[in-house]
Design an enzyme around this catalytic site. Structure first.
Site, PDB file in Angstrom:
ATOM      1  N   ASN A  47       0.839  -1.197   0.000  1.00 47.12           N
ATOM      2  CA  ASN A  47       0.000   0.000   0.000  1.00 47.12           C
ATOM      3  C   ASN A  47       0.879   1.253   0.000  1.00 47.12           C
ATOM      4  O   ASN A  47       1.954   1.287   0.605  1.00 47.12           O
ATOM      5  CB  ASN A  47      -0.982   0.014   1.179  1.00 47.12           C
ATOM      6  N   VAL A  48       0.403   2.235  -0.730  1.00 43.48           N
ATOM      7  CA  VAL A  48       1.116   3.508  -0.859  1.00 43.48           C
ATOM      8  C   VAL A  48       0.146   4.613  -0.483  1.00 43.48           C
ATOM      9  O   VAL A  48      -0.800   4.896  -1.238  1.00 43.48           O
ATOM     10  CB  VAL A  48       1.654   3.707  -2.290  1.00 43.48           C
ATOM     11  N   GLU A  49       0.355   5.201   0.685  1.00 41.43           N
ATOM     12  CA  GLU A  49      -0.546   6.252   1.161  1.00 41.43           C
ATOM     13  C   GLU A  49      -0.093   7.615   0.652  1.00 41.43           C
ATOM     14  O   GLU A  49       0.985   7.753   0.053  1.00 41.43           O
ATOM     15  CB  GLU A  49      -0.599   6.217   2.698  1.00 41.43           C
ATOM     16  N   ASN A  50      -0.952   8.599   0.886  1.00 42.14           N
ATOM     17  CA  ASN A  50      -0.666   9.944   0.419  1.00 42.14           C
ATOM     18  C   ASN A  50      -1.222  10.929   1.437  1.00 42.14           C
ATOM     19  O   ASN A  50      -2.248  10.653   2.065  1.00 42.14           O
ATOM     20  CB  ASN A  50      -1.323  10.152  -0.957  1.00 42.14           C
ATOM     21  N   SER A  52      -2.782  13.442   0.901  1.00 38.78           N
ATOM     22  CA  SER A  52      -4.173  13.633   0.483  1.00 38.78           C
ATOM     23  C   SER A  52      -4.814  12.251   0.543  1.00 38.78           C
ATOM     24  O   SER A  52      -4.829  11.505  -0.422  1.00 38.78           O
ATOM     25  CB  SER A  52      -4.211  14.182  -0.944  1.00 38.78           C
ATOM     26  N   CYS A  58      -4.131   0.759  -2.473  1.00 41.09           N
ATOM     27  CA  CYS A  58      -3.983  -0.465  -1.680  1.00 41.09           C
ATOM     28  C   CYS A  58      -2.944  -1.405  -2.308  1.00 41.09           C
ATOM     29  O   CYS A  58      -2.655  -1.341  -3.504  1.00 41.09           O
ATOM     30  CB  CYS A  58      -5.309  -1.212  -1.594  1.00 41.09           C
ATOM     31  N   GLU A  60      -3.205  -4.575  -2.963  1.00 41.26           N
ATOM     32  CA  GLU A  60      -3.759  -5.482  -3.986  1.00 41.26           C
ATOM     33  C   GLU A  60      -3.757  -4.815  -5.358  1.00 41.26           C
ATOM     34  O   GLU A  60      -3.419  -5.435  -6.372  1.00 41.26           O
ATOM     35  CB  GLU A  60      -5.197  -5.882  -3.621  1.00 41.26           C
TER      36      GLU A  60
HETATM   37  N1  THU Z   1      -5.291  -1.313   2.628  1.00 49.02           N
HETATM   38  C1  THU Z   1      -4.801  -2.151   1.676  1.00 49.02           C
HETATM   39  O1  THU Z   1      -3.652  -1.999   1.218  1.00 49.02           O
HETATM   40  N2  THU Z   1      -5.596  -3.159   1.242  1.00 49.02           N
HETATM   41  C2  THU Z   1      -6.882  -3.380   1.673  1.00 49.02           C
HETATM   42  O2  THU Z   1      -7.581  -4.232   1.133  1.00 49.02           O
HETATM   43  C3  THU Z   1      -7.389  -2.627   2.820  1.00 49.02           C
HETATM   44  C4  THU Z   1      -6.623  -1.412   3.176  1.00 49.02           C
HETATM   45  C5  THU Z   1      -4.445  -0.205   3.088  1.00 49.02           C
HETATM   46  C6  THU Z   1      -4.920   1.160   2.677  1.00 49.02           C
HETATM   47  C7  THU Z   1      -4.323   2.026   3.750  1.00 49.02           C
HETATM   48  O3  THU Z   1      -3.002   2.363   3.368  1.00 49.02           O
HETATM   49  C8  THU Z   1      -4.246   1.122   4.973  1.00 49.02           C
HETATM   50  O4  THU Z   1      -4.415  -0.195   4.496  1.00 49.02           O
HETATM   51  C9  THU Z   1      -5.309   1.415   5.994  1.00 49.02           C
HETATM   52  O5  THU Z   1      -6.565   1.449   5.435  1.00 49.02           O
END
Ligand code: THU
Length: 139
Positions: A47-50, A52, A58, A60
């Site tokens: 997962n790569v958050e931002n 914003s 995610c 997947e």
């Molecule tokens: N996340 C995923 O990578 N996959 C999912 O199916 C559920 C959520 C990540 C998104 C976010 O970076 C962190 O988990 C918390 O929601």
């Protein structure tokens, strides 16, 4: 599920390793995902958050994006790893995203505890919208 022990081990290793690269300073919830193609290749994503938050991607979807970018579009197994006590099922957006390519994909969710989830995407996203629906578009 017709997944060999060695394929399972390789998928899990890829997902665990890739979760270590997660960019998740806002949630501190790292996720690693790995997909197995119908030809036996493995692609992984984290997962790569931002800042914003809504732009977060995610694990997947990143794994599928890696595979599609390498020319692979058919998948048999998706494994998701979270460093939690209980396994984490994929979010709704990811169910839709994965279904585009493989509506029958087997999904395995593993974690640091003993429990896992093994389920078909058909059961996670029944009666899904997909490319077939566009065949019904008026001409
Ligand atoms: N996340 C995923 O990578 N996959 C999912 O199916 C559920 C959520 C990540 C998104 C976010 O970076 C962190 O988990 C918390 O929601």
């Amino acid at each position: 599920m017709s997944l060999s022990d060695s394929q399972f081990a390789a998928l899990k290793q890829a997902a665990v390793d890739t979760s270590g690269y997660a960019w998740c300073p806002y949630s501190n919830f790292s996720v690693g995902a790995a997909v197995l193609t119908n030809e036996g290749q493995i692609f992984a994503g984290c997962n790569v958050e931002n800042a914003s938050h809504g732009l977060t991607i995610c694990a997947e979807r990143n794994a599928i994006g890696q595979a599609v970018s390498a020319g692979c579009r058919e998948f048999t197994t998706l494994l998701i790893y979270t460093a939690t006590k209980q396994p984490t099922a994929p979010c709704g957006a990811c169910r839709q995203f994965v279904t585009e390519f493989s509506p029958d994909i087997d999904v395995i969710c593993v974690c640091d505890g003993p429990d896992d989830i093994r389920v078909s995407m058909r059961d996670l996203l029944p009666r899904s919208f997909g490319p077939h629906n566009l065949d019904n578009a008026p001409t």
